[in-house]
Design an enzyme around this catalytic site. Structure first.
Site, short mmCIF file in Angstrom:
data_model
loop_
_atom_site.label_atom_id
_atom_site.label_comp_id
_atom_site.label_asym_id
_atom_site.label_seq_id
_atom_site.Cartn_x
_atom_site.Cartn_y
_atom_site.Cartn_z
N LYS A 129 1.00 -0.84 -0.07
CA LYS A 129 0.37 0.34 0.08
C LYS A 129 1.25 1.36 0.27
O LYS A 129 2.01 1.90 0.82
CB LYS A 129 -0.25 -0.74 1.48
CG LYS A 129 -1.53 0.88 1.31
CD LYS A 129 -2.68 1.11 2.66
CE LYS A 129 -3.37 2.14 3.17
NZ LYS A 129 -4.47 2.46 4.38
N GLU A 153 -2.93 6.84 2.03
CA GLU A 153 -3.59 6.98 3.53
C GLU A 153 -2.64 7.37 4.42
O GLU A 153 -2.02 6.58 5.57
CB GLU A 153 -4.59 5.82 3.96
CG GLU A 153 -5.62 6.35 3.44
CD GLU A 153 -6.93 5.19 4.42
OE1 GLU A 153 -6.49 4.14 4.64
OE2 GLU A 153 -8.05 5.54 3.68
N ARG A 207 -1.55 -2.21 -4.49
CA ARG A 207 -2.97 -2.54 -4.71
C ARG A 207 -3.47 -0.46 -5.03
O ARG A 207 -2.36 0.57 -4.94
CB ARG A 207 -3.05 -1.39 -2.68
CG ARG A 207 -3.08 -3.10 -2.05
CD ARG A 207 -3.57 -2.41 -0.61
NE ARG A 207 -4.69 -2.73 -0.73
CZ ARG A 207 -4.99 -1.99 0.43
NH1 ARG A 207 -4.61 -1.16 0.94
NH2 ARG A 207 -6.25 -2.17 0.79
N ASP A 226 -14.51 2.66 -0.93
CA ASP A 226 -13.86 1.71 -0.05
C ASP A 226 -15.81 0.74 0.15
O ASP A 226 -15.66 1.16 1.67
CB ASP A 226 -14.20 2.83 1.13
CG ASP A 226 -12.90 2.00 1.81
OD1 ASP A 226 -12.43 1.29 2.19
OD2 ASP A 226 -12.22 2.59 2.92
N GLU A 243 -16.32 -4.41 8.04
CA GLU A 243 -16.18 -2.88 8.33
C GLU A 243 -17.12 -2.32 8.38
O GLU A 243 -17.21 -0.82 9.43
CB GLU A 243 -14.71 -1.90 7.78
CG GLU A 243 -14.33 -1.35 7.84
CD GLU A 243 -13.41 -0.78 6.52
OE1 GLU A 243 -12.73 -1.45 6.27
OE2 GLU A 243 -13.07 0.93 7.28
C1 BDP Z 1 -9.95 1.38 4.47
C2 BDP Z 1 -10.11 1.01 6.83
C3 BDP Z 1 -8.51 1.26 6.46
C4 BDP Z 1 -8.02 0.97 5.88
C5 BDP Z 1 -8.16 1.00 4.09
C6 BDP Z 1 -7.21 0.57 3.35
O1 BDP Z 1 -10.75 1.80 6.91
O2 BDP Z 1 -8.70 0.63 8.24
O3 BDP Z 1 -6.39 0.80 6.31
O4 BDP Z 1 -9.42 0.66 4.24
O5 BDP Z 1 -7.69 -0.37 2.67
O6 BDP Z 1 -11.31 0.80 4.06
O7 BDP Z 1 -6.16 0.11 3.72
#
Ligand code: BDP
Length: 701
Positions: A313, A317, A350, A391, A419
């Site tokens: 990743k 984020e 990713r 997401d 989630e």
């Molecule tokens: C989101 C989640 C987060 C993950 C992110 C991901 O809230 O905790 O780190 O996806 O896929 O749905 O990296």
């Protein structure tokens, strides 16, 4: 003396009690998953199977073959209610021997023609065939590899557990997708990101000295479904996982998993060369960085010779990535891919990126970042794409990238952990949702270019293919928190093997293995499961709405905090992604883009995803958007209430422990679905300024 007498009497009564309660099915804690192997409820079927499986012969000797033997002893013994003798050699085969082995180990008559058929089965497929061996009718399970035998043996036990007719078997099965992987979001401190079933299974602090026996059961459960890979740690990775201290621990896990055909992968942190390598850069074009990764990969393969590769990743984020050095995602992925290539490892890179600079509409960003890179990735890179463009929402249209990167193998990432779907409090069967994604037509090469074909690698003839499920297992005794969440692990594995399987069939086979064969119980549970996803979509995000949950936890309703997603105003509701709006519709091919762009043809389930719709706009039912929205939220809450009532009918017909544990969660779901309805309708009413209609009576529908 007296004490001894008492305690032996106590023990005697305890045994009696256990036997009694077990027969009545009073105390099952869910640990056994779908591999319960309880004696067949129907004495006729049991008798029939006993006639058909008199003895067993498993050819050869190896850790995997030992696992097969053990599973057959356990499975057949349990289901048939008696020990089945195992033969020492094929020459002892009598009528109705179950014969398991590769052709190398099994001198079977040529005229059975097995060799030719095996040629098409690759290294994971299997064949199960009724045949005459030395004039005796036998059942043969064969494959090119021991892994194939393992999958074939589990398949055979599944046939028995679901009470199939095994009189004239002639079946072959091969996985349609090559890498079928669980993604664990586990941290090195023992937590599980978005996990709702306790702590991490890995117990890092104990490894490698102590390996919990539970890990063998984890591997076995995966093997029973054909899952062949596991990424042990969260993609929000910690560099520490690559230190010798941790690689030793990872190797201990890999040793346990290997005979079950389960390969280990790791999530890696792109800045690891800086954090644990003593370099001041992680620039993929810097020779020292390249050399560091090459040496690290060599070290990993010394520990784990069949290591699968890296999940990354990057620049997402807050995670580091190649863009920190002005390089592209492809530059970063290819540098790692080159280090892994000599060892036949792969990179799963990713596509979950949504940096603001890309586009005002978040749903468009991953496509904009990745579609232009098509064709630039090394041959051992798969780009890992979430099912939808946002997401893991309760419902999303399929990600447009699935139609946009024909020159890159795309790995579908699904989320098994709930989630955004009520965590482990809600009963939600996710197979119908995954099927909706898999069946979505990208039209990349005209009609029929489904996501399933893209992911199988069939549409553009890729050698690599993959599917990943963000795992929902943890240290809870029943693995997944909610007993029904086990069905999602199960369905993921089965769909990963064959995306063509139907959701209803999966619900039924899971129910039969997990709860009961009684027709009414099966019908009741399967109906609950099949209605559950649409029920939760209604509860939380009907008509294409999305991300209405709280920031923290993603469980409670918080529409007031999510205006940027739903765009409610005095005129109406929904995000305009039509050509007049953000234009996201044109990330899909014609005629899909036209269909989505037009209010009249956009499927209602995606309506507010793609359109800002007036409150008084009539929908298909003839009712206005506002009334229809109310109906959906009311239906969601009503369904949660009804499913609890339906469940109650099963009391005494399944074991008490699981009955009560599910009941308790259905009560929570009922309460919280009502809270969703009230929070969302009261909030949206501030914009619509219309009365909330009384809930429809059942006869109105
Ligand atoms: C989101 C989640 C987060 C993950 C992110 C991901 O809230 O905790 O780190 O996806 O896929 O749905 O990296």
């Amino acid at each position: 003396m007296k004490y001894a007498f008492c305690s032996s009497r106590l023990a005697f009564f305890a045994v009696l009690f256990c036997l009694g309660s077990w027969q009545l099915g009073w105390a099952e804690d869910g640990y056994d998953l779908w591999l319960r192997y309880r004696p067949m409820a129907s004495p006729e079927i049991q008798k029939q199977y006993r006639r058909q499986i008199g003895t067993v012969f498993v050819a050869g000797e190896s850790p995997t073959l030992r696992i097969i033997r053990k599973e057959l002893v356990h499975g057949l013994g349990g289901l048939l209610g008696q020990d089945i003798p195992f033969l020492e050699s094929l020459s002892a085969a009598k009528a109705s021997t179950l014969i398991v082995g590769t052709l190398e180990d099994l001198p079977l008559p040529k005229e059975l023609g097995l060799e030719t058929r095996l040629r098409q089965l690759g290294d994971e497929g299997f064949l199960i065939q009724t045949a005459e061996v030395r004039v005796h009718p036998c059942i043969i399970i064969t494959a090119n590899t021991e892994r194939g035998l393992l999958y074939g043996s589990f398949h055979f036990l599944r046939l028995l557990q679901t009470q199939q007719n095994i009189s004239h078997l002639a079946l072959t099965s091969t996985p349609k997708i090559r890498d079928r992987i669980l993604n664990h979001w586990d941290t090195l401190s023992g937590g599980v990101g978005r996990g709702y079933a306790g702590k991490s299974l890995w117990q890092w602090h104990e490894l490698p000295a102590t390996v919990s026996p539970r890990l063998t059961d984890y591997a076995r459960a995966n093997a029973s479904l054909g899952i062949n890979g596991t990424v042990l740690n969260s993609p929000n990775s910690e560099a520490r996982i690559l230190t010798p201290e941790y690689l030793r621990k990872v190797a201990a896990l890999a040793d346990i998993f290997r005979p079950y055909g389960l390969r280990v992968f790791l999530s890696v942190r792109f800045s690891a060369p800086r954090e644990i390598g003593g370099l001041e850069t992680a620039d993929p074009f810097d020779e020292r960085v390249v050399a560091w990764w090459e040496a690290k990969v060599r070290e990993i393969y010394q520990w784990i010779p069949d290591f699968g590769g890296f999940l990354v990743k990057a620049n997402s984020e807050g995670q580091p990535g190649p863009q920190d050095y002005g390089r592209t995602h492809a530059d970063g992925a290819n540098m790692l891919a080159r280090a892994l290539a000599p060892h036949r490892g792969r990179v799963m890179w990713r596509a979950f990126v949504y940096g603001q600079g890309l586009d005002a509409d978040r749903a468009k960003r991953a496509y904009e970042a990745f579609a232009p890179l098509d064709g630039q990735f090394a041959s051992n890179v798969l780009v890992q794409v979430k099912n939808g463009p946002l997401d893991f929402q309760p419902r999303e249209p399929a990600h447009p990238l699935f139609g946009a990167m024909p020159n890159t193998p795309l790995l579908l990432e699904l989320q098994i952990t709930q989630e955004y779907l009520g965590h482990s409090q809600y009963l939600v069967f996710l197979a119908p949702m995954w099927k909706e994604t898999l069946d979505f037509d990208t039209f990349a090469h005209g009609p029929g270019s489904t996501v399933a074909k893209v992911v199988e690698g069939r549409l553009d003839n890729h050698a690599l293919s993959g599917i990943a499920g963000v795992a929902n297992v943890g240290s809870d005794r029943n693995w997944c928190g909610h007993h029904f969440a086990q069905a999602n692990w199960y369905a993921f594995g089965r769909l990963a093997w064959n995306p063509g399987l139907g959701a209803q069939a999966l619900a039924e086979e899971w129910t039969r293995q997990t709860f009961s064969h009684e027709p009414d119980v099966v019908r009741t549970i399967v109906t609950l499961m099949m209605d559950s996803w649409e029920g939760v979509v209604n509860t939380m995000t009907p008509l294409g709405l999305n991300v209405l949950c709280s920031f923290r936890g993603h469980y409670d309703p918080a529409p007031q905090a999510r205006a940027s997603f739903h765009k409610a105003d005095a005129a109406g509701l929904g995000y305009d992604r039509s050509r007049a709006g953000s234009g996201a519709v044109d990330q899909y091919h014609p005629p899909q883009n036209e269909r989505l762009n037009n209010l009249a043809t956009c499927p209602e389930k995606y309506l507010l995803w793609f359109h800002h719709v007036a409150w008084n706009q009539p929908l298909q039912s003839g009712r206005t958007l506002w009334v229809e929205l109310c109906r959906h939220y009311q239906a969601g809450a009503e369904q949660a209430r009804r499913q609890r009532q339906i469940w109650r009918r099963l009391q005494g017909r399944i074991d008490d422990q699981r009955f009560h544990e599910v009941e308790a969660r259905l009560e929570i779901q009922e309460r919280d679905a009502a809270a969703w309805r009230d929070a969302c309708l009261n909030y949206f009413q501030k914009f619509s300024k219309r009365p909330i209609p009384a809930p429809a009576a059942a006869s109105d529908e």
